[in-house]
Motif scaffolding. Structure first.
Motif, PDB file in Angstrom:
ATOM      1  N   ASN A 185      12.004  -3.480 -17.179  1.00 45.02           N
ATOM      2  CA  ASN A 185      11.546  -2.351 -17.991  1.00 45.02           C
ATOM      3  C   ASN A 185      10.084  -2.054 -17.765  1.00 45.02           C
ATOM      4  OD1 ASN A 185      14.028  -1.861 -19.095  1.00 45.02           O
ATOM      5  ND2 ASN A 185      13.667  -3.086 -20.933  1.00 45.02           N
ATOM      6  N   GLY A 186       9.290  -3.056 -17.444  1.00 43.64           N
ATOM      7  CA  GLY A 186       7.852  -2.842 -17.255  1.00 43.64           C
ATOM      8  C   GLY A 186       7.465  -2.492 -15.848  1.00 43.64           C
ATOM      9  N   MET A 187       8.420  -2.464 -14.908  1.00 49.47           N
ATOM     10  CA  MET A 187       8.086  -2.224 -13.504  1.00 49.47           C
ATOM     11  C   MET A 187       8.333  -0.793 -13.067  1.00 49.47           C
ATOM     12  SD  MET A 187       9.611  -5.619 -11.656  1.00 49.47           S
ATOM     13  CE  MET A 187       9.320  -4.875 -10.057  1.00 49.47           C
ATOM     14  N   GLN A 188       9.214  -0.084 -13.759  1.00 49.90           N
ATOM     15  CA  GLN A 188       9.626   1.233 -13.231  1.00 49.90           C
ATOM     16  C   GLN A 188       8.623   2.303 -13.570  1.00 49.90           C
ATOM     17  OE1 GLN A 188      13.941   2.002 -13.508  1.00 49.90           O
ATOM     18  NE2 GLN A 188      13.994   0.175 -14.792  1.00 49.90           N
ATOM     19  N   ASP A 212      -4.906 -11.510  -0.952  1.00 50.64           N
ATOM     20  CA  ASP A 212      -4.902 -11.829  -2.381  1.00 50.64           C
ATOM     21  C   ASP A 212      -6.037 -11.105  -3.094  1.00 50.64           C
ATOM     22  OD1 ASP A 212      -3.306 -13.966  -1.139  1.00 50.64           O
ATOM     23  OD2 ASP A 212      -3.301 -14.835  -3.136  1.00 50.64           O
ATOM     24  N   THR A 213      -5.778 -10.683  -4.323  1.00 48.77           N
ATOM     25  CA  THR A 213      -6.813 -10.040  -5.137  1.00 48.77           C
ATOM     26  C   THR A 213      -6.404 -10.126  -6.604  1.00 48.77           C
ATOM     27  OG1 THR A 213      -8.026  -7.980  -5.581  1.00 48.77           O
ATOM     28  CG2 THR A 213      -5.721  -7.766  -4.931  1.00 48.77           C
ATOM     29  N   MET A 214      -7.393 -10.102  -7.486  1.00 53.17           N
ATOM     30  CA  MET A 214      -7.111 -10.022  -8.917  1.00 53.17           C
ATOM     31  C   MET A 214      -7.249  -8.589  -9.427  1.00 53.17           C
ATOM     32  SD  MET A 214      -6.134 -12.934 -10.004  1.00 53.17           S
ATOM     33  CE  MET A 214      -6.185 -12.614 -11.767  1.00 53.17           C
ATOM     34  N   VAL A 215      -7.571  -7.665  -8.531  1.00 52.79           N
ATOM     35  CA  VAL A 215      -7.778  -6.265  -8.911  1.00 52.79           C
ATOM     36  C   VAL A 215      -6.535  -5.467  -8.516  1.00 52.79           C
ATOM     37  CG1 VAL A 215      -9.248  -4.246  -8.680  1.00 52.79           C
ATOM     38  CG2 VAL A 215     -10.257  -6.535  -8.573  1.00 52.79           C
ATOM     39  N   LEU A 216      -5.782  -5.015  -9.506  1.00 54.05           N
ATOM     40  CA  LEU A 216      -4.538  -4.302  -9.244  1.00 54.05           C
ATOM     41  C   LEU A 216      -4.774  -3.055  -8.411  1.00 54.05           C
ATOM     42  CD1 LEU A 216      -1.518  -3.811  -9.684  1.00 54.05           C
ATOM     43  CD2 LEU A 216      -2.084  -2.731 -11.873  1.00 54.05           C
ATOM     44  N   GLU A 217      -5.848  -2.330  -8.689  1.00 52.26           N
ATOM     45  CA  GLU A 217      -6.117  -1.087  -7.943  1.00 52.26           C
ATOM     46  C   GLU A 217      -6.295  -1.367  -6.458  1.00 52.26           C
ATOM     47  OE1 GLU A 217      -7.545  -2.041 -10.686  1.00 52.26           O
ATOM     48  OE2 GLU A 217      -6.925  -0.538 -12.166  1.00 52.26           O
ATOM     49  N   ASP A 218      -6.938  -2.497  -6.109  1.00 49.32           N
ATOM     50  CA  ASP A 218      -7.107  -2.846  -4.699  1.00 49.32           C
ATOM     51  C   ASP A 218      -5.756  -3.138  -4.040  1.00 49.32           C
ATOM     52  OD1 ASP A 218      -9.784  -2.557  -5.123  1.00 49.32           O
ATOM     53  OD2 ASP A 218     -10.258  -4.698  -5.105  1.00 49.32           O
ATOM     54  N   ALA A 219      -4.875  -3.819  -4.774  1.00 47.06           N
ATOM     55  CA  ALA A 219      -3.555  -4.137  -4.226  1.00 47.06           C
ATOM     56  C   ALA A 219      -2.729  -2.872  -4.022  1.00 47.06           C
ATOM     57  CB  ALA A 219      -2.830  -5.108  -5.146  1.00 47.06           C
ATOM     58  N   VAL A 220      -2.820  -1.929  -4.953  1.00 43.77           N
ATOM     59  CA  VAL A 220      -2.093  -0.660  -4.814  1.00 43.77           C
ATOM     60  C   VAL A 220      -2.614   0.129  -3.617  1.00 43.77           C
ATOM     61  CG1 VAL A 220      -1.676   1.574  -5.905  1.00 43.77           C
ATOM     62  CG2 VAL A 220      -1.474  -0.525  -7.252  1.00 43.77           C
ATOM     63  N   ALA A 221      -3.945   0.187  -3.487  1.00 47.18           N
ATOM     64  CA  ALA A 221      -4.532   0.935  -2.369  1.00 47.18           C
ATOM     65  C   ALA A 221      -4.202   0.275  -1.033  1.00 47.18           C
ATOM     66  CB  ALA A 221      -6.050   1.033  -2.556  1.00 47.18           C
ATOM     67  N   GLY A 222      -4.258  -1.071  -0.985  1.00 44.01           N
ATOM     68  CA  GLY A 222      -4.001  -1.768   0.275  1.00 44.01           C
ATOM     69  C   GLY A 222      -2.554  -1.730   0.703  1.00 44.01           C
ATOM     70  N   SER A 223      -1.627  -1.693  -0.261  1.00 40.92           N
ATOM     71  CA  SER A 223      -0.203  -1.692   0.084  1.00 40.92           C
ATOM     72  C   SER A 223       0.342  -0.284   0.266  1.00 40.92           C
ATOM     73  CB  SER A 223       0.598  -2.403  -1.012  1.00 40.92           C
ATOM     74  OG  SER A 223       0.513  -1.679  -2.238  1.00 40.92           O
ATOM     75  N   GLY A 224      -0.291   0.688  -0.398  1.00 42.23           N
ATOM     76  CA  GLY A 224       0.240   2.038  -0.387  1.00 42.23           C
ATOM     77  C   GLY A 224       1.444   2.201  -1.300  1.00 42.23           C
ATOM     78  N   VAL A 225       1.616   1.260  -2.257  1.00 37.85           N
ATOM     79  CA  VAL A 225       2.770   1.276  -3.164  1.00 37.85           C
ATOM     80  C   VAL A 225       2.259   1.315  -4.597  1.00 37.85           C
ATOM     81  CG1 VAL A 225       4.847   0.060  -3.914  1.00 37.85           C
ATOM     82  CG2 VAL A 225       4.121  -0.072  -1.519  1.00 37.85           C
ATOM     83  N   SER A 226       2.699   2.300  -5.364  1.00 38.61           N
ATOM     84  CA  SER A 226       2.337   2.333  -6.778  1.00 38.61           C
ATOM     85  C   SER A 226       3.058   1.190  -7.493  1.00 38.61           C
ATOM     86  CB  SER A 226       2.719   3.675  -7.405  1.00 38.61           C
ATOM     87  OG  SER A 226       4.116   3.860  -7.339  1.00 38.61           O
ATOM     88  N   PHE A 227       2.399   0.611  -8.489  1.00 36.96           N
ATOM     89  CA  PHE A 227       2.982  -0.575  -9.121  1.00 36.96           C
ATOM     90  C   PHE A 227       2.479  -0.697 -10.553  1.00 36.96           C
ATOM     91  CE2 PHE A 227       3.006  -5.257  -9.915  1.00 36.96           C
ATOM     92  CZ  PHE A 227       4.367  -5.454  -9.811  1.00 36.96           C
ATOM     93  N   GLU A 270       2.821  -7.399  -4.562  1.00 40.61           N
ATOM     94  CA  GLU A 270       3.417  -8.532  -5.279  1.00 40.61           C
ATOM     95  C   GLU A 270       2.520  -8.950  -6.441  1.00 40.61           C
ATOM     96  OE1 GLU A 270       3.113 -13.079  -4.315  1.00 40.61           O
ATOM     97  OE2 GLU A 270       4.839 -12.298  -3.197  1.00 40.61           O
ATOM     98  N   ALA A 271       3.156  -9.370  -7.548  1.00 41.53           N
ATOM     99  CA  ALA A 271       2.471 -10.046  -8.655  1.00 41.53           C
ATOM    100  C   ALA A 271       3.036 -11.454  -8.717  1.00 41.53           C
ATOM    101  CB  ALA A 271       2.693  -9.318  -9.978  1.00 41.53           C
TER     102      ALA A 271
END
Length: 472
Positions: A469-472, A340-355, A380-381
């Motif tokens: 619309n906001g995810m792609q 879990d994290t509140m920092v989107l950049e950390d979640a993107v880096a940890g998952s390897g998935v742009s979001f 996930e959000a």
């Protein structure tokens, strides 16, 4: 009297008789042209409105006559600063709007002692309020760079508590108190307190925040609920109870701490330092009558214990053991692969998935982001209601799809396909609302799950379209 004079007199009397009707001789009033009558009843638009995007500013509308109304905008900028704008509008049929040209804009600043400093931004400002669909769209002609602001109807004037013109709250003695400055701290476990004042009912606390335990650098959220308040400010209280800081002051004392929603009911903290251990948080709700504090919640920051050194044993010659069959070990708990994290950049880096998470306006009303979660190949959000319960999960992956991605194994009465702006989705739910939706695009897979297993409590197609619309 000769004939010529008699003829002249007759002609004068005849002209006078013919002129009387044209000079208003009729006693009947001329009818008012229909296009000049107001095409709207201002009484129908009275009430308190909330700015639709950030939900921070409020607009109070009071009918003042046939086709006219007064407008008061109270717009907080920070914990100790707010804009206060007043104007009187008259409905213009041609523009289909309340038009004004007498606006006064005042910025109000408050220091640590509660003293107010007013700065006039402009007077005689012009603009309009366009009504429609329970909204009033404000256009500020004096400062067009602001763009249009949409205010959504919130409650009638009877529930507005008389409105709020400034951040100052009268106390029992009449001394102004600013609810955003350092005040006497509550006790370690304070009960809800209130500062009564004449002129209305105090805010009512419906839910206080609960204690949270986190590790250094971790994240957590605190949620409060209220009635009859127009202003919220979160406070931090030191372990000894001697220091009380607003969220802005706490951000200065703990520079690495990330504070989100310090003026909303859902406070979010991330990158929490170890120094915050033992501190407490509470929310102060205010209106024109005074303020009420929630109970405080304890922040516990735990640290992993240092490993105990193991002495190196002296070498020994072990006897040859008898051959034995090792027992099959009992299965142990499976480690949680999610972080879990509140920092989107950390979640993107940890998952390897742009979001790209959906914009806040696309999320159903009453839900706010609680956390980002990630594991290898999946991000996930998660969005929660006012009680902190997660109701909506949006996931994207480059490895998993369908129910494997969503984790929703519930059975639903209907499964159908839906095409939203060229994206094909498989939907599951009761046939009209959508509890689970799956899609794929360019080797990326999506799942959106809302209230899993609760048919009839899912998303509408319009809500799903906004999210996609906001995810792609």
């Amino acid at each position: 009297m000769n004939s010529k004079r008699i003829l002249a007199l007759v002609l004068c009397l005849l002209c006078l008789a013919l002129a009387l009707p044209a000079c208003g001789g009729s006693s009947e009033e001329e009818p008012i042209p229909a296009d000049t009558q107001p095409a709207i009843n201002p009484k129908e638009w009275e009430g308190v409105y909330v700015e639709e995007i950030a939900q921070r500013g409020t607009l109070t509308v009071t009918a003042t006559g046939e086709g006219s109304a007064s407008f008061v905008i109270d717009w907080p900028n920070s914990a100790a600063s707010r804009a206060y704008i007043t104007m009187n509008g008259v409905y213009d049929n041609a523009q289909a709007a309340f038009v004004y040209s007498d606006a006064t804009w005042i910025n109000k600043e408050f220091d640590a002692d509660g003293r107010e400093t007013d700065t006039t931004v402009y007077t005689q400002g012009s603009g309009s309020f366009t009504p429609g669909n329970r909204r009033l769209i404000w256009t500020d002609n004096t400062d067009p760079s602001r763009g249009a602001s949409s205010f959504l109807y919130d409650k009638p004037l009877d529930n507005a508590g008389g409105g709020q013109s400034t951040i100052i709250v009268p106390s029992e003695t009449g001394t102004p108190i600013v609810p955003v400055t350092a005040t006497p701290a509550p006790t370690a476990t304070p009960a809800p307190t209130a500062t009564p004042a004449p002129g209305g009912d105090l805010p009512i606390i419906k839910k206080s925040p609960t204690d949270e335990t986190v590790k250094p650098g971790g994240s957590c959220s605190f949620v409060a609920k209220y009635e009859n308040a127009v202003w919220a400010v979160w406070h931090f209280v030191s372990p000894d109870g001697k220091t009380d800081l607003t969220y802005e002051e706490a951000a200065k004392q703990f520079p690495t701490l990330v504070i989100t929603n310090g003026m909303y009911s859902h406070l979010k903290l991330s990158n929490i330092p170890a120094d915050l251990n033992g501190w407490r948080v509470y929310c102060r709700y205010s209106n024109k009558a005074g303020y009420t504090d929630t109970q405080s919640a304890l922040i516990t920051v735990t640290s992993a214990p240092a490993p105990t050194p193991t002495p190196t044993p002296a070498p020994t010659v072990a006897p040859t053991p008898e051959p034995t069959v090792a027992p099959t070990p009992e299965p142990g708990p499976v480690a949680n692969p999610w972080v879990d994290t509140m920092v989107l950049e950390d979640a993107v880096a940890g998952s390897g998935v742009s979001f790209t998470p959906p914009v806040e306006e696309a999320i159903p009303a009453g839900l706010t982001l609680k956390t980002y979660r990630y594991t290898a190949g999946v991000i996930e959000a998660a969005y929660a209601d006012a009680n902190g319960d997660i109701r909506l999960r949006i996931r994207k992956s480059n490895t998993l799809s369908g129910t494997d991605l969503s984790g929703d194994l519930n059975s639903y009465s209907n499964t159908w396909d839906l095409n939203l702006k060229g994206l094909a989705l498989q939907c599951r739910g009761d046939g009209s609302t959508i509890n689970a939706a799956y899609a794929s695009s360019a080797n990326n897979y999506y799942s959106i799950v809302c209230n899993p297993g609760q048919e009839g409590a899912g998303l509408t197609p319009d809500q799903l379209n906004s999210i996609i619309n906001g995810m792609q």
